[in-house]
Design an enzyme around this catalytic site. Structure first.
Site, PDB file in Angstrom:
ATOM      1  N   GLU A  84     -59.915 -52.524  23.305  1.00 13.41           N
ATOM      2  CA  GLU A  84     -60.050 -53.511  24.383  1.00 13.41           C
ATOM      3  C   GLU A  84     -61.532 -53.779  24.582  1.00 13.41           C
ATOM      4  O   GLU A  84     -62.366 -53.386  23.770  1.00 13.41           O
ATOM      5  CB  GLU A  84     -59.405 -53.010  25.688  1.00 13.41           C
ATOM      6  CG  GLU A  84     -57.887 -53.138  25.719  1.00 13.41           C
ATOM      7  CD  GLU A  84     -57.273 -53.072  27.123  1.00 13.41           C
ATOM      8  OE1 GLU A  84     -58.044 -53.115  28.113  1.00 13.41           O
ATOM      9  OE2 GLU A  84     -56.044 -52.973  27.223  1.00 13.41           O
ATOM     10  N   HIS A 126     -44.632 -55.627  41.197  1.00 13.70           N
ATOM     11  CA  HIS A 126     -46.055 -55.751  40.881  1.00 13.70           C
ATOM     12  C   HIS A 126     -46.451 -57.143  40.420  1.00 13.70           C
ATOM     13  O   HIS A 126     -47.491 -57.346  39.792  1.00 13.70           O
ATOM     14  CB  HIS A 126     -46.479 -54.662  39.892  1.00 13.70           C
ATOM     15  CG  HIS A 126     -46.798 -53.396  40.613  1.00 13.70           C
ATOM     16  ND1 HIS A 126     -45.938 -52.863  41.537  1.00 13.70           N
ATOM     17  CD2 HIS A 126     -47.879 -52.596  40.614  1.00 13.70           C
ATOM     18  CE1 HIS A 126     -46.482 -51.765  42.053  1.00 13.70           C
ATOM     19  NE2 HIS A 126     -47.660 -51.585  41.503  1.00 13.70           N
ATOM     20  N   ASP A 151     -51.837 -51.652  30.492  1.00 17.37           N
ATOM     21  CA  ASP A 151     -52.929 -50.783  30.947  1.00 17.37           C
ATOM     22  C   ASP A 151     -52.479 -49.822  32.050  1.00 17.37           C
ATOM     23  O   ASP A 151     -53.124 -48.813  32.302  1.00 17.37           O
ATOM     24  CB  ASP A 151     -54.077 -51.627  31.517  1.00 17.37           C
ATOM     25  CG  ASP A 151     -54.765 -52.437  30.433  1.00 17.37           C
ATOM     26  OD1 ASP A 151     -54.514 -52.173  29.247  1.00 17.37           O
ATOM     27  OD2 ASP A 151     -55.553 -53.328  30.791  1.00 17.37           O
TER      28      ASP A 151
HETATM   29  C1  LIG Z   1     -52.434 -52.669  38.155  1.00 20.04           C
HETATM   30  C2  LIG Z   1     -51.694 -53.571  37.205  1.00 20.04           C
HETATM   31  C3  LIG Z   1     -52.018 -53.577  35.867  1.00 20.04           C
HETATM   32  C4  LIG Z   1     -51.351 -54.394  34.958  1.00 20.04           C
HETATM   33  N1  LIG Z   1     -51.684 -54.339  33.644  1.00 20.04           N
HETATM   34  C5  LIG Z   1     -51.016 -55.107  32.762  1.00 20.04           C
HETATM   35  C6  LIG Z   1     -51.327 -55.049  31.371  1.00 20.04           C
HETATM   36  O1  LIG Z   1     -52.202 -54.308  30.948  1.00 20.04           O
HETATM   37  N2  LIG Z   1     -50.618 -55.840  30.523  1.00 20.04           N
HETATM   38  C7  LIG Z   1     -49.616 -56.650  30.953  1.00 20.04           C
HETATM   39  O2  LIG Z   1     -48.990 -57.293  30.124  1.00 20.04           O
HETATM   40  N3  LIG Z   1     -49.306 -56.741  32.263  1.00 20.04           N
HETATM   41  C8  LIG Z   1     -49.991 -55.986  33.166  1.00 20.04           C
HETATM   42  N4  LIG Z   1     -49.670 -56.079  34.499  1.00 20.04           N
HETATM   43  C9  LIG Z   1     -48.732 -57.117  34.938  1.00 20.04           C
HETATM   44  C10 LIG Z   1     -47.279 -56.693  34.888  1.00 20.04           C
HETATM   45  O3  LIG Z   1     -46.789 -56.922  33.590  1.00 20.04           O
HETATM   46  C11 LIG Z   1     -46.536 -57.536  35.912  1.00 20.04           C
HETATM   47  O4  LIG Z   1     -46.936 -57.090  37.176  1.00 20.04           O
HETATM   48  C12 LIG Z   1     -45.051 -57.523  35.774  1.00 20.04           C
HETATM   49  O5  LIG Z   1     -44.560 -58.382  36.785  1.00 20.04           O
HETATM   50  C13 LIG Z   1     -44.373 -56.162  35.828  1.00 20.04           C
HETATM   51  O6  LIG Z   1     -44.245 -55.635  37.120  1.00 20.04           O
HETATM   52  P1  LIG Z   1     -42.863 -55.070  37.676  1.00 20.04           P
HETATM   53  O7  LIG Z   1     -42.218 -54.194  36.678  1.00 20.04           O
HETATM   54  O8  LIG Z   1     -43.160 -54.525  39.023  1.00 20.04           O
HETATM   55  O9  LIG Z   1     -41.959 -56.385  37.769  1.00 20.04           O
HETATM   56  P2  LIG Z   1     -41.739 -57.360  39.010  1.00 20.04           P
HETATM   57  O10 LIG Z   1     -43.037 -57.859  39.451  1.00 20.04           O
HETATM   58  O11 LIG Z   1     -40.861 -56.731  40.014  1.00 20.04           O
HETATM   59  O12 LIG Z   1     -40.952 -58.548  38.286  1.00 20.04           O
HETATM   60  C14 LIG Z   1     -41.601 -59.468  37.418  1.00 20.04           C
HETATM   61  C15 LIG Z   1     -40.690 -60.662  37.131  1.00 20.04           C
HETATM   62  O13 LIG Z   1     -39.644 -60.260  36.257  1.00 20.04           O
HETATM   63  C16 LIG Z   1     -38.392 -60.321  36.913  1.00 20.04           C
HETATM   64  N5  LIG Z   1     -37.738 -59.052  36.613  1.00 20.04           N
HETATM   65  C17 LIG Z   1     -38.041 -57.811  37.067  1.00 20.04           C
HETATM   66  N6  LIG Z   1     -37.223 -56.898  36.522  1.00 20.04           N
HETATM   67  C18 LIG Z   1     -36.407 -57.587  35.690  1.00 20.04           C
HETATM   68  C19 LIG Z   1     -35.345 -57.217  34.842  1.00 20.04           C
HETATM   69  N7  LIG Z   1     -34.955 -55.943  34.730  1.00 20.04           N
HETATM   70  N8  LIG Z   1     -34.710 -58.180  34.152  1.00 20.04           N
HETATM   71  C20 LIG Z   1     -35.084 -59.476  34.244  1.00 20.04           C
HETATM   72  N9  LIG Z   1     -36.084 -59.883  35.040  1.00 20.04           N
HETATM   73  C21 LIG Z   1     -36.730 -58.950  35.757  1.00 20.04           C
HETATM   74  C22 LIG Z   1     -38.679 -60.508  38.384  1.00 20.04           C
HETATM   75  O14 LIG Z   1     -37.674 -61.239  39.039  1.00 20.04           O
HETATM   76  C23 LIG Z   1     -39.987 -61.255  38.345  1.00 20.04           C
HETATM   77  O15 LIG Z   1     -39.775 -62.614  38.140  1.00 20.04           O
HETATM   78  C24 LIG Z   1     -50.333 -55.263  35.424  1.00 20.04           C
HETATM   79  C25 LIG Z   1     -50.000 -55.283  36.780  1.00 20.04           C
HETATM   80  C26 LIG Z   1     -50.664 -54.446  37.661  1.00 20.04           C
HETATM   81  C27 LIG Z   1     -50.284 -54.490  39.101  1.00 20.04           C
END
Ligand SMILES: Cc1cc2nc3c(=O)[nH]c(=O)nc-3n(C[C@H](O)[C@H](O)[C@H](O)COP(=O)(O)OP(=O)(O)OC[C@H]3O[C@@H](n4cnc5c(N)ncnc54)[C@H](O)[C@@H]3O)c2cc1C
Ligand SMILES: *[C@@H]1O[C@H](CO)[C@@H](O)[C@H](O)[C@H]1NC(C)=O
Ligand SMILES: *[C@@H]1O[C@H](CO)[C@@H](O)[C@H](O)[C@H]1NC(C)=O
Length: 520
Positions: free
Chosen positions: A272, A99, A161
């Site tokens: 918020e 994401h 969120d």
């Molecule tokens: C609809 C939506 C709403 C959101 N709302 C919020 C919010 O309210 N508050 C907020 O803070 N963020 C929010 N986000 C952002 C969210 O925190 C980021 O998208 C974040 O990247 C988490 O997504 P993911 O778990 O899919 O990680 P990914 O996008 O897959 O990874 C994010 C990064 O971390 C690294 N990574 C992933 N897993 C690990 C791991 N286990 N160990 C070390 N590194 C790792 C990846 O290589 C990459 O660099 C939102 C995102 C979306 C899409």
């Protein structure tokens, strides 16, 4: 070329000019991966699904995907790449739920570690009566953590969120939502991590043990290791929440009330706010699980030609709502110039999972898997009025392409030792411009949204707003140095210590592989 790919293309060009060649590893390298003894397995075909993310603006094809069956699979893979040395171009990106907004969880020609395949590792709740916690795999979705903890009447304290994000993914950023004013971001609610470092070592870390790695990894953008487990603080879960929206026509009273409420005793459980600019039918957006009880009141929430401000609050309760009515009206007596107010009662899960409800609707209309040129800023309180005056209604003439979040948090709840970068002020605001870009050109296109985003960022620089970006999509080390400021040295030292070959999370574009002077 699709306009959405132009930025990504520029990036590749930048990397190439920077002297980094991005070759696909040769067949020997790939077969050496295939020869590793693992509980899970590698796949080399069908890797294109890993070249996508929620941002939908960047697509970098990996060479291989690790479907890890265990933590030791991840350690063996990282160690293998580490031992290939600095001359190997191979990099490794942990992918949570993908994401990210701009390729941060991708690895061009590298290895994707699919963290969700670790979900089979158990999520365990420990309830000793005083400080309960959950021990969750790094690839677990927060919604699943919630479901598991609720079986014990418990829940994590600090959220995002949206809950279809992974534990390791949000802890690598910060994890901020309407509970952060009280509990701090998610990174302030972790007791212990298990991490596979860039050398392939598996380390347990906490404030007491390997504390430098613990704080490095929290908000560490995946640069120091792959988080494979996390122990997260829990509290008793409420059954219900009263969900309230309060409308304002002026920014000063809106923010004054927000600041009063985050300071007040016995205050709301979630605070918020969002900005509505010249928008018709605002309840018809992706935060639609809010169903007002009074349709006449709800019609005030439209904003043709105007800028309105909506404070969003919740108060937890168990079964009898009478418990909280007194408390809510006392808090409202603190507030000024409220235009109108509406409320609805929902279960705790319905509230926390509210964005998913909207996701389901948007998916059905084909409006979820579109480009998302989001911009997230942390703006100090001392400049938020100057910022609002220029941005809302001037740079931005409407908010029809997505919500604009705006709410204050208190710096004292953010641990300075983590890698998270925040403004240097006691109170700062999270301001999120969460645009969707379903159109190929004109209004509603990536180009249009990026143009506005750039104007906002440029204004911040010219007017010395002192803002920091959250989930920053920087593409050069120069930009990252400016982002970290005085903290860059620590960040760089930690990189040398835990991932000296710069193998991990190349999509953040902070340390190109093999650019680090050798310090083995
Ligand atoms: C609809 C939506 C709403 C959101 N709302 C919020 C919010 O309210 N508050 C907020 O803070 N963020 C929010 N986000 C952002 C969210 O925190 C980021 O998208 C974040 O990247 C988490 O997504 P993911 O778990 O899919 O990680 P990914 O996008 O897959 O990874 C994010 C990064 O971390 C690294 N990574 C992933 N897993 C690990 C791991 N286990 N160990 C070390 N590194 C790792 C990846 O290589 C990459 O660099 C939102 C995102 C979306 C899409
Ligand atoms: C921020 O938190 C600190 C420490 O809890 C507190 O003393 C201060 O009053 C808070 N500031 C505001 C403006 O809420
Ligand atoms: C509001 O939006 C409409 C079109 O959606 C536009 O014509 C009008 O000028 C806008 N009003 C303001 C004050 O920006």
């Amino acid at each position: 070329m699709k306009p959405s790919l132009v930025h990504c293309f520029k990036l590749l060009l930048l990397l190439a000019l920077g002297g980094v060649t991005m070759h696909v590893p040769d067949a020997d390298v790939l077969s050496s991966l295939g020869a590793l003894r693992l509980d899970g397995h590698f796949s080399f075909h069908d890797v294109s699904a890993m070249a996508r993310d929620f941002g939908n603006r960047c697509s970098l094809l990996p060479a291989a995907v690790l479907h890890s069956g265990s933590v030791s699979d991840i350690a063996a893979t990282v160690k293998h790449v580490f031992l290939m040395g600095e001359r190997s171009p191979l990099t490794i990106a942990a992918r949570g739920h993908g994401h990210s907004l701009m390729g941060q969880s991708q690895a061009a020609g590298g290895i994707i570690v699919k963290m969700e395949s670790l979900q089979g590792e158990r999520t365990k709740v420990h309830d000793d009566g005083t400080s309960p916690f959950v021990d969750a795999p790094g690839g677990e979705l927060w919604i699943n953590v919630l479901r598991e903890t609720l079986k014990y009447g418990l829940a994590p304290k600090s959220w995002t969120d949206y809950l279809h994000l992974t534990v390791g993914g949000t802890l690598s950023n910060a994890g901020v939502s309407g509970q952060a004013f009280r509990h701090g971001p998610q990174v302030s609610n972790v007791h212990q991590l298990e991490i596979v470092t860039g050398r392939g070592d598996v380390l347990t870390c906490s404030p007491e043990e390997n504390s430098d790695l613990f704080y490095a990894a929290l908000g560490g953008l995946g640069q120091f290791g792959i988080i494979t487990r996390a122990k997260i603080a829990l509290e008793p879960a409420p059954k219900m929440v009263r969900w309230i929206r309060v409308l304002y026509s002026d920014f000063a009273s809106f923010t004054e009330d927000q600041e009063k409420l985050i300071m007040a005793e016995n205050t709301f459980d979630y605070i918020e706010g969002f900005v509505i600019i010249n928008r018709t039918g605002i309840l018809n957006n992706w935060r639609t699980s809010f169903k007002p009880q009074d349709p006449v009141q709800a019609s005030h929430f439209q904003s043709d030609g105007r800028v309105l401000y909506c404070l969003e609050l919740t108060m937890n309760f168990n079964t009898d709502e009478a418990d909280i009515m007194e408390q809510v009206s006392q808090l409202f007596s603190l507030c000024i110039k409220i235009l109108t107010c509406d409320l609805t009662d929902v279960t705790y899960v319905e509230f926390l999972d509210r964005v998913h409800t909207s996701e389901v609707k948007l998916r059905a209309q084909g409006l979820w898997e579109v480009p998302h040129p989001w911009l997230n800023l942390l703006v100090p309180r001392s400049t938020i009025h100057k910022f609002a005056k220029e941005v809302f209604g001037k740079i931005l003439k409407d908010s029809n392409n997505g919500p604009i979040l705006l709410y204050p948090v208190n710096r004292s709840k953010w641990d300075k030792r983590t890698s998270v970068v925040i403004p240097d002020e006691e109170i700062f605001y999270l301001v999120g411009f969460l645009s969707s870009a379903p159109a190929l050109s004109g209004h509603g296109s990536v180009e249009h949204a990026m143009n506005l985003n750039n104007q906002i960022v440029e204004f911040c620089e010219e007017a010395d707003i002192g803002m920091k970006q959250y989930l920053a999509p920087y593409t050069t080390q120069q930009q990252w140095k400016a982002h970290f400021g005085a903290r860059w040295e620590t960040f760089e030292r930690r990189k040398h210590t835990y991932d000296p070959l710069a193998i991990l999370a190349p999509g953040q574009r902070i340390f190109p592989k093999a650019s680090l002077p050798l310090s083995l």
